[in-house]
Design a protein around this motif. Structure first.
Motif, PDB file in Angstrom:
ATOM      1  N   GLY A  28      -9.285  -2.661   0.427  1.00 13.70           N
ATOM      2  CA  GLY A  28      -9.019  -3.786  -0.452  1.00 13.70           C
ATOM      3  C   GLY A  28      -9.030  -3.378  -1.910  1.00 13.70           C
ATOM      4  N   GLY A  29      -8.346  -4.155  -2.748  1.00  8.32           N
ATOM      5  CA  GLY A  29      -8.325  -3.891  -4.178  1.00  8.32           C
ATOM      6  C   GLY A  29      -7.596  -2.612  -4.554  1.00  8.32           C
ATOM      7  N   GLY A  30      -6.692  -2.138  -3.692  1.00  7.33           N
ATOM      8  CA  GLY A  30      -5.941  -0.918  -3.970  1.00  7.33           C
ATOM      9  C   GLY A  30      -6.600   0.340  -3.443  1.00  7.33           C
ATOM     10  N   LEU A  31      -7.842   0.245  -2.994  1.00 10.09           N
ATOM     11  CA  LEU A  31      -8.551   1.418  -2.478  1.00 10.09           C
ATOM     12  C   LEU A  31      -8.222   1.634  -1.000  1.00 10.09           C
ATOM     13  N   VAL A  32      -7.787   2.840  -0.660  1.00  7.87           N
ATOM     14  CA  VAL A  32      -7.499   3.181   0.724  1.00  7.87           C
ATOM     15  C   VAL A  32      -8.167   4.509   1.066  1.00  7.87           C
ATOM     16  N   LEU A  33      -8.453   4.677   2.334  1.00  5.23           N
ATOM     17  CA  LEU A  33      -8.986   5.950   2.824  1.00  5.23           C
ATOM     18  C   LEU A  33      -7.928   6.573   3.712  1.00  5.23           C
ATOM     19  N   GLU A  34      -7.455   7.739   3.320  1.00  3.21           N
ATOM     20  CA  GLU A  34      -6.411   8.429   4.076  1.00  3.21           C
ATOM     21  C   GLU A  34      -7.058   9.440   5.011  1.00  3.21           C
ATOM     22  N   VAL A  35      -6.781   9.297   6.300  1.00  2.87           N
ATOM     23  CA  VAL A  35      -7.330  10.199   7.302  1.00  2.87           C
ATOM     24  C   VAL A  35      -6.287  11.259   7.615  1.00  2.87           C
ATOM     25  N   MET A  36      -6.598  12.515   7.309  1.00  2.00           N
ATOM     26  CA  MET A  36      -5.656  13.604   7.481  1.00  2.00           C
ATOM     27  C   MET A  36      -5.664  14.101   8.931  1.00  2.00           C
ATOM     28  N   ALA A  37      -4.602  14.770   9.315  1.00  2.00           N
ATOM     29  CA  ALA A  37      -4.514  15.330  10.666  1.00  2.00           C
ATOM     30  C   ALA A  37      -5.607  16.361  10.910  1.00  2.00           C
ATOM     31  N   SER A  38      -6.103  16.980   9.847  1.00  4.01           N
ATOM     32  CA  SER A  38      -7.159  17.987   9.961  1.00  4.01           C
ATOM     33  C   SER A  38      -8.531  17.356  10.194  1.00  4.01           C
ATOM     34  N   GLY A  39      -8.633  16.029   9.957  1.00  7.31           N
ATOM     35  CA  GLY A  39      -9.909  15.346  10.080  1.00  7.31           C
ATOM     36  C   GLY A  39     -10.520  14.989   8.743  1.00  7.31           C
ATOM     37  N   SER A  40     -10.026  15.564   7.668  1.00  7.35           N
ATOM     38  CA  SER A  40     -10.522  15.224   6.328  1.00  7.35           C
ATOM     39  C   SER A  40     -10.178  13.777   6.000  1.00  7.35           C
ATOM     40  N   LYS A  41     -11.020  13.153   5.160  1.00  8.51           N
ATOM     41  CA  LYS A  41     -10.812  11.763   4.767  1.00  8.51           C
ATOM     42  C   LYS A  41     -10.811  11.682   3.246  1.00  8.51           C
ATOM     43  N   ILE A  42      -9.695  11.222   2.668  1.00  8.89           N
ATOM     44  CA  ILE A  42      -9.498  11.259   1.220  1.00  8.89           C
ATOM     45  C   ILE A  42      -9.343   9.844   0.680  1.00  8.89           C
ATOM     46  N   TRP A  43     -10.126   9.545  -0.358  1.00  6.31           N
ATOM     47  CA  TRP A  43      -9.974   8.254  -1.036  1.00  6.31           C
ATOM     48  C   TRP A  43      -8.760   8.299  -1.971  1.00  6.31           C
ATOM     49  N   ARG A  44      -7.924   7.253  -1.907  1.00  5.33           N
ATOM     50  CA  ARG A  44      -6.769   7.124  -2.810  1.00  5.33           C
ATOM     51  C   ARG A  44      -6.786   5.720  -3.432  1.00  5.33           C
ATOM     52  N   TYR A  45      -6.149   5.646  -4.595  1.00  5.57           N
ATOM     53  CA  TYR A  45      -5.996   4.341  -5.245  1.00  5.57           C
ATOM     54  C   TYR A  45      -4.512   4.060  -5.423  1.00  5.57           C
ATOM     55  N   ARG A  46      -4.070   2.951  -4.843  1.00 10.10           N
ATOM     56  CA  ARG A  46      -2.665   2.543  -4.941  1.00 10.10           C
ATOM     57  C   ARG A  46      -2.528   1.424  -5.985  1.00 10.10           C
ATOM     58  N   TYR A  47      -1.468   1.513  -6.804  1.00  7.33           N
ATOM     59  CA  TYR A  47      -1.298   0.513  -7.853  1.00  7.33           C
ATOM     60  C   TYR A  47       0.163   0.450  -8.294  1.00  7.33           C
ATOM     61  N   SER A  48       0.486  -0.643  -8.940  1.00  5.92           N
ATOM     62  CA  SER A  48       1.819  -0.836  -9.534  1.00  5.92           C
ATOM     63  C   SER A  48       1.649  -0.965 -11.033  1.00  5.92           C
ATOM     64  N   LEU A  49       2.643  -0.491 -11.786  1.00  3.14           N
ATOM     65  CA  LEU A  49       2.606  -0.565 -13.247  1.00  3.14           C
ATOM     66  C   LEU A  49       3.979  -1.012 -13.726  1.00  3.14           C
ATOM     67  N   HIS A  50       3.994  -2.093 -14.522  1.00  2.80           N
ATOM     68  CA  HIS A  50       5.249  -2.658 -15.043  1.00  2.80           C
ATOM     69  C   HIS A  50       6.197  -3.016 -13.903  1.00  2.80           C
ATOM     70  N   GLY A  51       5.588  -3.525 -12.812  1.00  2.00           N
ATOM     71  CA  GLY A  51       6.402  -4.001 -11.706  1.00  2.00           C
ATOM     72  C   GLY A  51       6.888  -2.930 -10.761  1.00  2.00           C
ATOM     73  N   LYS A  52       6.497  -1.683 -10.987  1.00  5.87           N
ATOM     74  CA  LYS A  52       6.960  -0.594 -10.117  1.00  5.87           C
ATOM     75  C   LYS A  52       5.760   0.088  -9.436  1.00  5.87           C
ATOM     76  N   GLN A  53       5.944   0.400  -8.139  1.00  5.12           N
ATOM     77  CA  GLN A  53       4.901   1.128  -7.409  1.00  5.12           C
ATOM     78  C   GLN A  53       4.780   2.541  -7.969  1.00  5.12           C
ATOM     79  N   GLN A  54       3.558   2.966  -8.222  1.00  3.10           N
ATOM     80  CA  GLN A  54       3.300   4.274  -8.815  1.00  3.10           C
ATOM     81  C   GLN A  54       2.752   5.252  -7.766  1.00  3.10           C
ATOM     82  N   PRO A  55       2.836   6.560  -8.046  1.00  2.37           N
ATOM     83  CA  PRO A  55       2.222   7.541  -7.128  1.00  2.37           C
ATOM     84  C   PRO A  55       0.724   7.256  -6.984  1.00  2.37           C
ATOM     85  N   VAL A  56       0.193   7.462  -5.795  1.00  2.71           N
ATOM     86  CA  VAL A  56      -1.228   7.166  -5.565  1.00  2.71           C
ATOM     87  C   VAL A  56      -2.106   8.109  -6.395  1.00  2.71           C
ATOM     88  N   VAL A  57      -3.265   7.616  -6.747  1.00  3.98           N
ATOM     89  CA  VAL A  57      -4.253   8.407  -7.472  1.00  3.98           C
ATOM     90  C   VAL A  57      -5.305   8.892  -6.472  1.00  3.98           C
TER      91      VAL A  57
END
Length: 409
Positions: A28-57
């Motif tokens: 929620g709130g743009g925060l996602v947890l990405e589960v990699m095929a290797s088993g690693s788990k990476i926190w990412r932040y998804r957001y839009s700026l000026h109406g456009k989807q931006q690359p995840v942080v």
């Protein structure tokens, strides 16, 4: 109306398994947890700026970056986005400020934080003691991938030279478990401790450990200063004073004692030699047993378990209590108390035969034919002498309240 994400928790996160392709779970709130095929788990932040989807942080890897920390960063990044600015630069700065896990010391702190939370207090203490006392001073500043089997063996050899082969093996096992976790987290690919064979660290040898008077006092002061239950403190003290085997003490029953006469009659079926053994209790021991009797929770056992069943404590309970103590005494086991008592009593010039009888040892030859009461007066005297000697060692550096167990108690 868009479906709201169910907030994550640590239990759900740990249950997430890798799949053939990576996938993301929203908190929620743009925060996602990405589960990699290797088993690693990476926190990412998804957001839009000026109406456009931006690359995840990228925020960081779980569990090095906790759920609470990831949420706090996502909240801060959302405020930055609300101001019309990309949070990318701040995210890079945050990741750069994270503590490096490259060295043994840094990774060890991370490992204990992540893996020890569900372990017992005693397990955490003994693990941290091995790391702080022997591992970190030797290789703490060394990069994790540079640690070799030779480094591990050198640590074990130094511990063995202190007269502590079992502690050497324990420390090797701590290093092995830490590197197993490092491999799982993809910090290293080789476990240097796995190459150090256990039997080459500690071999089965006859023990000859005798505690010095100073060490004996230090052990008992540490016992009484610790947070272990009062009955266990008294059990360890009684083990010293009575010179019996651990199993003989922890399985003791109240009907074996005559505290008015100061005699503990241990039946043959509980003795190693299948012969009844009489222990002539010193006043200090009698006082401890009276305290235990007044607060008893079992009508049968002197040292009952606290788990609600009428049976004695487990055989490992006193061992675990001793291992958990914070004291600077070279490694020893409870059975060494018997050898310690015998050694010091012999050095005091006491009768060898009486000492052997007090230890329930068989005396060979014509002397061994005497009945159980033989040497009774002498055994009573030497156990009193031993109790007073032990009191003297405790008093030498006493800073804790132990109890009034003197001859007048």
């Amino acid at each position: 109306m868009p479906k709201l994400a169910t907030p994550l928790n640590d239990t759900r996160i740990k249950a997430l398994k890798p799949k053939a392709n990576r996938y993301a779970v929203s908190d929620g709130g743009g925060l996602v947890l990405e589960v990699m095929a290797s088993g690693s788990k990476i926190w990412r932040y998804r957001y839009s700026l000026h109406g456009k989807q931006q690359p995840v942080v990228t925020i960081g890897e779980y569990p090095a970056t906790s759920l609470m920390a990831a949420r706090e960063r996502a909240r801060r990044y959302a405020e930055i986005v609300a101001g019309g600015v990309s949070p990318m630069a701040d995210a890079k700065k945050d990741r750069g400020a994270e503590k490096s896990l490259n060295t043994v010391r840094d990774f060890g702190a991370y490992w204990t934080e992540q893996q020890m939370s569900d372990k017992s207090d005693e397990y955490r203490r003994t693990t941290n003691r091995a790391l702080e006392k022997d591992v970190y001073p030797a290789i703490g500043n060394k990069p994790l991938p540079d640690v070799t089997p030779g480094d591990v063996l050198a640590i074990c050899d130094r511990i063995k030279k202190r007269g502590s082969p079992k502690m050497a093996l324990h420390t090797r096992n701590v290093i092995k478990r830490m590197f197993e976790y490092a491999i799982a987290r993809q910090f290293v690919t080789i476990n240097p401790a796995a190459a150090v064979v256990a039997r080459f660290v500690a071999t089965q040898e006859s023990r000859d450990r005798v505690l010095s008077p100073e060490e004996l006092g230090r052990v008992l002061r540490a016992v009484y200063a610790s947070s272990i239950r009062r009955p266990l403190k008294l059990a360890i003290h009684l083990l010293v004073l009575t010179m019996v085997r651990k199993s003989e003490l922890i399985e003791a029953r109240w009907n074996e004692f005559n505290l008015d006469e100061g005699i503990w009659r241990i039946p043959a079926e509980r003795m190693k030699k299948d012969r009844e053994h009489w222990v002539y209790l010193a006043p200090q021991a009698i006082a401890m047993l009276r305290e235990l009797h007044e607060g008893r929770t079992s009508q049968e056992y002197v040292f009952p378990t606290v788990r609600g069943t009428d049976r004695p404590i487990a055989k490992s309970t006193l061992n675990q209590a001793i291992r958990a103590l914070d004291m600077e005494v070279q490694h020893f086991v409870l059975h060494d108390f018997r050898r310690t008592a015998s050694t010091h009593l012999h050095e005091m010039g006491q009768s060898s035969d009486a000492i052997e009888k007090a230890l329930a040892h068989t005396i060979k030859g014509i002397k061994g034919v005497y009945n159980r009461a033989e040497y009774a007066d002498e055994r009573r005297r030497i156990l009193q002498l031993w109790a007073e000697f032990v009191d003297g060692q405790i008093d030498e550096g006493r800073k804790v309240v132990i109890g009034k167990f003197g001859s007048a108690a």
